[in-house]
Design a protein around this motif. Structure first.
Motif, PDB file in Angstrom:
ATOM      1  N   TRP A 155       0.843  -1.183   0.000  1.00  0.00           N
ATOM      2  CA  TRP A 155       0.000   0.000   0.000  1.00  0.00           C
ATOM      3  C   TRP A 155       0.886   1.245   0.000  1.00  0.00           C
ATOM      4  O   TRP A 155       1.885   1.303   0.717  1.00  0.00           O
ATOM      5  N   PHE A 156       0.492   2.235  -0.787  1.00  0.00           N
ATOM      6  CA  PHE A 156       1.230   3.491  -0.876  1.00  0.00           C
ATOM      7  C   PHE A 156       0.371   4.625  -0.314  1.00  0.00           C
ATOM      8  O   PHE A 156      -0.834   4.696  -0.575  1.00  0.00           O
ATOM      9  N   PHE A 157       1.025   5.483   0.429  1.00  0.00           N
ATOM     10  CA  PHE A 157       0.373   6.684   0.937  1.00  0.00           C
ATOM     11  C   PHE A 157       1.220   7.882   0.514  1.00  0.00           C
ATOM     12  O   PHE A 157       2.331   8.083   1.018  1.00  0.00           O
ATOM     13  N   ASP A 205      -3.237   0.725  -3.630  1.00  0.00           N
ATOM     14  CA  ASP A 205      -2.672  -0.618  -3.750  1.00  0.00           C
ATOM     15  C   ASP A 205      -2.154  -0.917  -5.149  1.00  0.00           C
ATOM     16  O   ASP A 205      -1.663  -2.015  -5.404  1.00  0.00           O
ATOM     17  N   ARG A 206      -2.236   0.057  -6.043  1.00  0.00           N
ATOM     18  CA  ARG A 206      -1.751  -0.144  -7.404  1.00  0.00           C
ATOM     19  C   ARG A 206      -1.275   1.187  -7.964  1.00  0.00           C
ATOM     20  O   ARG A 206      -2.038   2.149  -8.049  1.00  0.00           O
ATOM     21  N   LEU A 207       0.005   1.255  -8.321  1.00  0.00           N
ATOM     22  CA  LEU A 207       0.531   2.457  -8.939  1.00  0.00           C
ATOM     23  C   LEU A 207      -0.012   2.583 -10.361  1.00  0.00           C
ATOM     24  O   LEU A 207      -0.415   1.612 -10.977  1.00  0.00           O
ATOM     25  N   SER A 208       0.010   3.806 -10.863  1.00  0.00           N
ATOM     26  CA  SER A 208      -0.483   4.053 -12.208  1.00  0.00           C
ATOM     27  C   SER A 208       0.260   5.243 -12.804  1.00  0.00           C
ATOM     28  O   SER A 208       0.741   6.114 -12.072  1.00  0.00           O
ATOM     29  N   ARG A 209       0.333   5.279 -14.117  1.00  0.00           N
ATOM     30  CA  ARG A 209       0.913   6.434 -14.796  1.00  0.00           C
ATOM     31  C   ARG A 209      -0.115   7.544 -14.981  1.00  0.00           C
ATOM     32  O   ARG A 209       0.262   8.703 -15.214  1.00  0.00           O
ATOM     33  N   VAL A 210      -1.396   7.215 -14.888  1.00  0.00           N
ATOM     34  CA  VAL A 210      -2.449   8.190 -15.147  1.00  0.00           C
ATOM     35  C   VAL A 210      -3.385   8.248 -13.940  1.00  0.00           C
ATOM     36  O   VAL A 210      -3.846   7.207 -13.450  1.00  0.00           O
ATOM     37  N   TRP A 211      -3.664   9.472 -13.497  1.00  0.00           N
ATOM     38  CA  TRP A 211      -4.568   9.676 -12.367  1.00  0.00           C
ATOM     39  C   TRP A 211      -5.519  10.821 -12.692  1.00  0.00           C
ATOM     40  O   TRP A 211      -5.163  11.769 -13.404  1.00  0.00           O
ATOM     41  N   TYR A 212      -6.738  10.749 -12.117  1.00  0.00           N
ATOM     42  CA  TYR A 212      -7.750  11.783 -12.331  1.00  0.00           C
ATOM     43  C   TYR A 212      -8.318  12.245 -10.997  1.00  0.00           C
ATOM     44  O   TYR A 212      -8.411  11.469 -10.031  1.00  0.00           O
ATOM     45  N   LEU A 237       5.699  13.223   4.565  1.00  0.00           N
ATOM     46  CA  LEU A 237       5.955  11.880   5.059  1.00  0.00           C
ATOM     47  C   LEU A 237       5.186  10.825   4.256  1.00  0.00           C
ATOM     48  O   LEU A 237       4.253  10.191   4.765  1.00  0.00           O
ATOM     49  N   PRO A 238       5.551  10.617   2.988  1.00  0.00           N
ATOM     50  CA  PRO A 238       4.939   9.493   2.273  1.00  0.00           C
ATOM     51  C   PRO A 238       5.352   8.180   2.918  1.00  0.00           C
ATOM     52  O   PRO A 238       6.380   8.107   3.610  1.00  0.00           O
ATOM     53  N   ALA A 239       4.581   7.139   2.668  1.00  0.00           N
ATOM     54  CA  ALA A 239       4.852   5.861   3.317  1.00  0.00           C
ATOM     55  C   ALA A 239       4.475   4.717   2.388  1.00  0.00           C
ATOM     56  O   ALA A 239       3.592   4.830   1.529  1.00  0.00           O
ATOM     57  N   ILE A 240       5.170   3.592   2.590  1.00  0.00           N
ATOM     58  CA  ILE A 240       4.871   2.342   1.881  1.00  0.00           C
ATOM     59  C   ILE A 240       4.664   1.260   2.938  1.00  0.00           C
ATOM     60  O   ILE A 240       5.497   1.082   3.832  1.00  0.00           O
ATOM     61  N   VAL A 241       3.564   0.540   2.842  1.00  0.00           N
ATOM     62  CA  VAL A 241       3.258  -0.561   3.752  1.00  0.00           C
ATOM     63  C   VAL A 241       3.313  -1.861   2.955  1.00  0.00           C
ATOM     64  O   VAL A 241       2.622  -2.003   1.939  1.00  0.00           O
TER      65      VAL A 241
END
Length: 798
Positions: free
Chosen positions: A390-392, A483-490, A454-458
């Motif tokens: 998980w990414f925050f 829970d999933r990185l992406s190149r495109v966000w909206y 303070l970004p975080a990775i779990v």
């Protein structure tokens, strides 16, 4: 003549006498060709030239060795043999007839200078261990699977054969031995540490990182026969008991390749991967883990891993670390349970990660030190497997109270690893045990106090769920991570009106910098584009309300907009908004990584002082037609249709459509769009934003929550034509559980007040299960709404 036939003929010639050949193993011009030659003992004169004790030299079949009639043990030591060139490796092929209770053991030793008598200057006797399968050209022979590693200046060899028998007057018979020696030295030496490290390319993407390997093309001739393929069901670990310095590792691997393919005439190396004592991982057999190996007895479809470790030593820390990383990736990629058992051909069971001797009882490896380590390796593999990540992107303990809540749906405990990445500082890592079917909370302010970035990775070895809660004294927000990185966000919502502050937070967890283009699409159709760069393993905060052009103008001042972010590499993107007097209101959360023609919301209300808006972003170059349906407890209350211009944002004021109603919403469009819901109350000073669901689900999870000094609602929307029977499993902070049930009418919304059923609980997680697909959201209002509130979609479970 085919290459395979030529190799078979070459092997038969080698068995009959001495063969000297060169074989261009290395593809790169700075590497020498290999030299291969052999020494054969088979005649009476060959055996009589050596030292014989307790053995009989017979003239049968041209010459053979066996025990004397009354002897139970005997030995033969050959006369020293001078090699045709300086050699660094040697193996053997021999013919022997064994009967039950008898054995023949072969050993070889080496030296660089001419023998003078005695044992001085000879190296130790090294065992020639029989392979599971014979050479391809002689099914009746036995052979070593891997050559011995010898000093690179070896010029003399000596063979010792030991006979034993537990049966009176019974003896094994040795007919002939062919010792093949090789010269694969590299001058000047090439160290493995200087070769490129490339990610393994085989297998579908999984969460466990792909290990870096030295590809076959970078250390050896890449050509090989086309293998048969089958997905592996397990792993077999071999120990090649060799001890070579780092400068000689590549030379030995080269000898191993030549020996198995040119001398034994096997189709390729039988080891998919090889790990040396320095922890270097080499690609062995071409074709990847699905390339089927037939030369390991008892192994049907396994990945074969060879460890270059002396027999009397255990793995070095570097080798063990690399092995665990490889095993974790392999077992997850091919769905192999690290601690499980699998059936064998004879009806028994063996570990899925097995030592060679556990699949082939005649095998002597792994040797005791490594064999004793196998149970720990299996456990460490299981622990190192990343089954959740998980990414925050957002994180701030300077102005907020921040908490991470973790839930483990598995029955066994999970080990979670949280990595905080403060700007300008070293990563801060915390490990947390999450009990089976339980939760754990981390107060981030206690771990990293006073950090405004303070970004975080779990990460965890079980499929845990993770939420973050951020709180001001006046408002809160909480929701799941990415829970999933992406190149495109909206983002459908964004505003700089009425002193609203909008921040886009782009987190780049990759090991290299990335660039991104942000396109802002205003409600009036205006477009503004911005180029940004995000450093490796860091985040960038774009304060939209503060964007200033060189002439001093602010292109996004006092406007409403949606946004699209396109990055060169996959990233995690969140948005934080502060609004109200003095920034009293807060909402933050993940962006939308996939557009949809259908969006579903279970929460929404126009009751009392609440105001609700739907924000729809049409990022397409064509207009979009949208329909919004609002469903109350009795079903559909109202439906409206709208047209959205290209690359523009639409705001739907729901209070103007339905009044004094708690409702669910379904938005459909003829083009993929992004939709978010905004709820404000207390005169617009606090509120929350929620992303809709693209589809209903049978199970939803909510990790964060409390009913102590807070109201907690679960909003359930049933979009199916049948009524839904819903069960909510409630998990409290002490691990105890209970259940409540509800029935949601077809096409209706239902609200479950957990604070009324379970008051004064400091920690409440909920798992929602339904016999019909539904949408579930959670709304929490601390102090009954006096200190803001948060509404968020649950995490859909498979």
């Amino acid at each position: 003549m085919s290459r395979q036939m030529a190799l078979r003929v070459g092997l038969l010639i080698a068995l009959a006498g001495i063969l000297v050949t060169t074989w261009p193993v290395m593809a790169r011009p700075d590497r020498l060709a290999a030299q291969v030659s052999s020494w054969r003992l088979s005649s009476v004169s060959d055996w009589q030239a050596g030292e014989v004790q307790g053995l009989l030299v017979a003239n049968n079949s041209g010459g053979e060795l066996r025990l004397d009639a009354e002897a139970s043990e005997g030995s033969f030591i050959s006369a020293p043999f001078e090699t045709a060139f300086a050699t660094n490796a040697a193996g053997a092929i021999w013919r022997a007839e064994l009967v039950s209770g008898t054995d023949v053991r072969l050993e070889l030793r080496a030296r660089a200078t001419p023998p003078t008598g005695g044992d001085d200057d000879w190296g130790p006797w090294l065992p020639l261990v029989a392979a599971d399968e014979p050479p391809a050209a002689d099914a009746e022979a036995m052979a070593t699977a891997a050559p011995l590693a010898l000093p690179e200046d070896t010029r003399y060899l000596q063979l010792r054969v030991t006979f034993t028998s537990q049966i009176p007057r019974a003896s094994a018979v040795l007919n002939d031995v062919t010792v093949t020696y090789l010269a694969t030295q590299i001058t000047p030496p090439i160290f493995a540490a200087g070769l490129p490290q490339r990610p393994i390319l085989f297998g579908q993407p999984v969460l466990t990182p792909r290990p870096l390997q030295i590809a076959r093309v970078d250390w050896a001739e890449p050509a090989a026969a086309r293998p048969d393929r089958r997905d592996p069901r397990g792993v077999v670990i071999h120990q090649l008991a060799i001890d070579v310095p780092p400068a000689a590792t590549l030379a030995y691997l080269r000898a191993l390749l030549v020996y198995q393919t040119n001398v034994l005439d096997w189709d390729d190396l039988i080891y998919h991967y090889i790990i040396d004592s320095e922890g270097n991982l080499f690609e062995g057999r071409l074709g990847g883990p699905t390339s089927l190996v037939r030369q390991v007895a008892g192994s049907v479809a396994d990945v074969q891993i060879a460890l270059l470790t002396p027999a009397n030593q255990s793995l070095t820390p570097a080798a063990q670390s690399r092995l665990i990383a490889l095993l974790a990736w392999l077992t997850q990629t091919y769905n192999i349970a690290p601690n499980a058992q699998q059936p064998t051909a004879n009806g028994g069971l063996r570990p899925t990660i097995a030592g060679h001797s556990e699949v082939s009882p005649a095998a002597v490896d792994p040797y005791p030190a490594l064999r004793a380590l196998l149970p720990a390796l299996r456990e460490q593999t299981d622990t190192a497997t990343v089954r959740a990540r998980w990414f925050f992107a957002e994180g701030n303990t300077a102005g907020y109270s921040q908490r991470l809540s973790l839930y483990n749906p598995a029955s066994r405990p999970a080990r979670a690893r949280i990595t905080f990445l403060p700007t300008g500082g070293q990563p801060i890592v915390r490990e947390v045990q999450v009990p089976g079917s339980g939760r754990a909370d981390v107060n981030v302010n206690d771990v990293v106090p006073g950090a405004n970035s303070l970004p975080a990775i779990v990460e965890a070895n079980e499929a845990i769920l993770a939420e973050r809660s951020m709180a001001l004294t006046s408002d809160i927000d909480s929701g799941p991570g990415i829970d999933r990185l992406s190149r495109v966000w909206y983002f459908a919502e964004g505003s700089t009106t009425e002193q609203t502050q909008t921040y886009l937070i782009i987190f780049n967890p990759q090991s290299s910098d990335t660039r991104a283009q942000i396109t802002y699409m205003e409600r009036n159709g205006a477009i503004f584009e911005q180029e940004v760069q995000i450093g490796a393993r860091s985040r960038l905060v774009v304060a939209v309300h503060d964007i200033t052009l060189p002439d001093g103008t602010r292109p996004l001042a006092d406007t409403s907009f949606g946004a699209r972010i396109i990055a060169d590499q996959p990233v995690a993107v969140e948005r934080t908004m502060r609004f109200g007097p003095g920034g009293s209101g807060l909402h933050t959360g993940r962006g939308i990584d996939t557009l949809s023609r259908r969006w579903l919301f279970a929460e929404g209300t126009t009751e009392g002082e609440f105001r609700t808006w739907l924000l729809v972003l049409n990022p397409n170059n064509q207009p979009a037609n949208v329909e919004a349906s609002f469903r109350g407890p009795q079903g559909v209350a109202a439906t409206r249709r709208y047209a959205i211009p290209p690359r523009a944002q639409l705001a739907i004021d729901v209070n103007e459509v339905v009044s004094d109603l708690g409702f669910a919403t379904e938005v459909t469009a003829d083009r993929p769009v992004a939709v978010e819901r905004v709820m404000r109350f207390a005169g617009g000073t606090v509120g929350t934003i929620g992303v809709g669901a693209r589809a209903p689900a049978y199970r939803w999870a909510f990790i964060d929550g409390r009913t102590s000094d807070a109201t907690y609602y679960l909003c359930l929307s049933n979009t199916s034509p049948l009524s839904a029977v819903v069960t909510v499993e409630v998990i409290f902070g002490d691990g105890t559980k209970t259940e409540v049930g509800a029935r949601v009418a077809a096409g209706a919304r239902y609200t479950l007040a957990l604070h009324e059923a379970f008051p004064n609980e400091t920690a409440v997680a909920a798992i929602v299960r339904s016999n019909q697909p539904i949408v579930a959201e959670r709304s929490i209002y601390p102090g009954g709404g006096a200190r803001g509130g948060s509404a968020t979609l649950g995490i859909p479970l498979p």
